[in-house]
Write a protein that holds these residues in place. Sequence first.
Motif, PDB file in Angstrom:
ATOM      1  N   GLY A   1      -8.529   0.180  -2.631  1.00  0.00           N
ATOM      2  CA  GLY A   1      -7.752   1.346  -3.152  1.00  0.00           C
ATOM      3  C   GLY A   1      -8.441   2.600  -3.479  1.00  0.00           C
ATOM      4  O   GLY A   1      -9.715   2.457  -4.025  1.00  0.00           O
ATOM      5  N   GLY A   2      -8.168   3.643  -3.414  1.00  0.00           N
ATOM      6  CA  GLY A   2      -9.035   5.041  -3.684  1.00  0.00           C
ATOM      7  C   GLY A   2      -9.629   5.632  -2.719  1.00  0.00           C
ATOM      8  O   GLY A   2     -10.577   6.391  -2.739  1.00  0.00           O
TER       9      GLY A   2
ATOM     10  N   GLN B   1      -4.088   5.577  -8.011  1.00  0.00           N
ATOM     11  CA  GLN B   1      -4.803   4.329  -7.703  1.00  0.00           C
ATOM     12  C   GLN B   1      -5.449   3.760  -9.276  1.00  0.00           C
ATOM     13  O   GLN B   1      -5.483   2.669  -9.499  1.00  0.00           O
ATOM     14  CB  GLN B   1      -5.919   4.635  -6.805  1.00  0.00           C
ATOM     15  CG  GLN B   1      -6.950   3.428  -6.757  1.00  0.00           C
ATOM     16  CD  GLN B   1      -6.563   2.075  -6.392  1.00  0.00           C
ATOM     17  OE1 GLN B   1      -5.365   1.809  -5.392  1.00  0.00           O
ATOM     18  NE2 GLN B   1      -6.911   0.742  -6.841  1.00  0.00           N
TER      19      GLN B   1
ATOM     20  N   ILE C   1      -2.089  -1.036  -3.532  1.00  0.00           N
ATOM     21  CA  ILE C   1      -3.209   0.003  -3.897  1.00  0.00           C
ATOM     22  C   ILE C   1      -2.758   1.242  -3.010  1.00  0.00           C
ATOM     23  O   ILE C   1      -1.887   1.387  -2.254  1.00  0.00           O
ATOM     24  CB  ILE C   1      -4.552  -0.521  -3.098  1.00  0.00           C
ATOM     25  CG1 ILE C   1      -4.146  -0.626  -1.463  1.00  0.00           C
ATOM     26  CG2 ILE C   1      -5.181  -1.592  -3.708  1.00  0.00           C
ATOM     27  CD1 ILE C   1      -5.456  -0.935  -0.643  1.00  0.00           C
ATOM     28  N   ALA C   2      -3.399   2.378  -3.389  1.00  0.00           N
ATOM     29  CA  ALA C   2      -3.132   3.730  -2.849  1.00  0.00           C
ATOM     30  C   ALA C   2      -4.475   4.296  -2.184  1.00  0.00           C
ATOM     31  O   ALA C   2      -5.707   4.232  -2.782  1.00  0.00           O
ATOM     32  CB  ALA C   2      -2.954   4.742  -4.095  1.00  0.00           C
TER      33      ALA C   2
ATOM     34  N   THR D   1      -3.327  10.696  -5.095  1.00  0.00           N
ATOM     35  CA  THR D   1      -3.767   9.216  -4.589  1.00  0.00           C
ATOM     36  C   THR D   1      -4.648   8.755  -5.312  1.00  0.00           C
ATOM     37  O   THR D   1      -4.603   7.305  -5.904  1.00  0.00           O
ATOM     38  CB  THR D   1      -4.107   9.417  -3.055  1.00  0.00           C
ATOM     39  OG1 THR D   1      -3.438   9.968  -2.291  1.00  0.00           O
ATOM     40  CG2 THR D   1      -4.664   8.216  -2.549  1.00  0.00           C
ATOM     41  N   TYR D   2      -5.493   9.560  -5.982  1.00  0.00           N
ATOM     42  CA  TYR D   2      -6.653   9.062  -6.823  1.00  0.00           C
ATOM     43  C   TYR D   2      -6.141   8.772  -8.071  1.00  0.00           C
ATOM     44  O   TYR D   2      -6.428   7.397  -8.801  1.00  0.00           O
ATOM     45  CB  TYR D   2      -7.943   9.766  -7.110  1.00  0.00           C
ATOM     46  CG  TYR D   2      -8.527  10.330  -5.665  1.00  0.00           C
ATOM     47  CD1 TYR D   2      -8.727   9.427  -4.673  1.00  0.00           C
ATOM     48  CD2 TYR D   2      -9.118  11.491  -5.427  1.00  0.00           C
ATOM     49  CE1 TYR D   2      -9.340   9.770  -3.384  1.00  0.00           C
ATOM     50  CE2 TYR D   2      -9.762  11.920  -4.292  1.00  0.00           C
ATOM     51  CZ  TYR D   2      -9.926  10.779  -3.193  1.00  0.00           C
ATOM     52  OH  TYR D   2     -10.568  11.065  -2.199  1.00  0.00           O
TER      53      TYR D   2
ATOM     54  N   ARG E   1       0.706  -1.152   0.030  1.00  0.00           N
ATOM     55  CA  ARG E   1      -0.033   0.097  -0.084  1.00  0.00           C
ATOM     56  C   ARG E   1       0.967   1.274  -0.052  1.00  0.00           C
ATOM     57  O   ARG E   1       1.992   1.132   0.819  1.00  0.00           O
ATOM     58  CB  ARG E   1      -0.945   0.066   1.129  1.00  0.00           C
ATOM     59  CG  ARG E   1      -1.850  -1.123   1.143  1.00  0.00           C
ATOM     60  CD  ARG E   1      -2.841  -0.840   2.657  1.00  0.00           C
ATOM     61  NE  ARG E   1      -3.638  -2.091   2.623  1.00  0.00           N
ATOM     62  CZ  ARG E   1      -4.672  -2.371   3.530  1.00  0.00           C
ATOM     63  NH1 ARG E   1      -4.851  -1.348   4.357  1.00  0.00           N
ATOM     64  NH2 ARG E   1      -5.226  -3.611   3.285  1.00  0.00           N
TER      65      ARG E   1
END
Length: 306
Positions: free
Chosen positions: A258-259, A193, A204-205, A189-190, A146
């Motif tokens: 994620g997200g 992801q 995942i972010a 981040t988005y 992550r």
Amino acid sequence: MSERKWTESDVGDQSGRIAIVTGSNTGLGYETARVLAAHGAHVVIAVRDTEKGKAAAARIAGEVPRADVAVQPLDLGSLQSVRTAAEELKSAYPRIDLLVNNAGVMYPPKQTTEDGFELQFGTNHLGHFALTGLLLEHLLPVENSRVVVVASLAHSIKAGIRFDDLQWEHGYNRVAAYGQSKLANLMFTYELQRRLATAGARTIAVAAHPGVSNTELTRHLPGSTLPGFSRLVGLATNSSYVGALATLRAATDPAVAGGQYYGPDGFHELWGHPVLVESSKQSHDVAVQERLWNVSEELTGVRFPV
């Protein structure tokens, strides 16, 4: 009946995980590092001041029996330092399970980084963008790895991505500049992801925010030098420990996707225990996310492997 509060007791066994936490010699980062170490992770305290980092590592060792903690020099305001740190970390750790982009500056007087970027945008966003891009190849092969980015409620306060003047060369508003850097954290981040998902990555972010937390970040707030300021702030905010729980949930909860974005469950997300929350409509603008990503690559010279 309300949902049971998520606490440190919900952090599962972290044995075997390699966790890098930026800005972890104090405040939210320290509490994040301490809890991860207490649950078995090998934690890397990545900080600009290595003496303070060593003191934090010693403090964790005093509180956590058999804590496994290392210190890594990292100045997010210097792309050369970021590159050097990334190379040293990749050499020391063939696999990385968790990168927590926690370090930051808030509301300083107008300053620039070593590379000429406005200090808040350069440190909070560009430094972490570069670090993540340089380390990502060591996360991608790791199952359930992550990237956790620590954002802020400030992402919606006077915030916008000022592509015509990202570095605030034409006037400076410290509140709006901080808001821009925190909005950039979320947009990064988005977009990260989305790229990870498109690539079918195991990584995942995720983003998190502490609400309003009583940490060293408050040192530039108006009135911070007045007698009793720290005590008054403490009465109206989360402690560093409670503030760090949102980061810890994003970093360790098996149910996290994620997200997602985690923050406190209290009034207006100002304090409380971590739950899934929603960021501003502006932060979800895909076109701006993509443009910011491209500009960030140009400014840092870092290209991601996704």
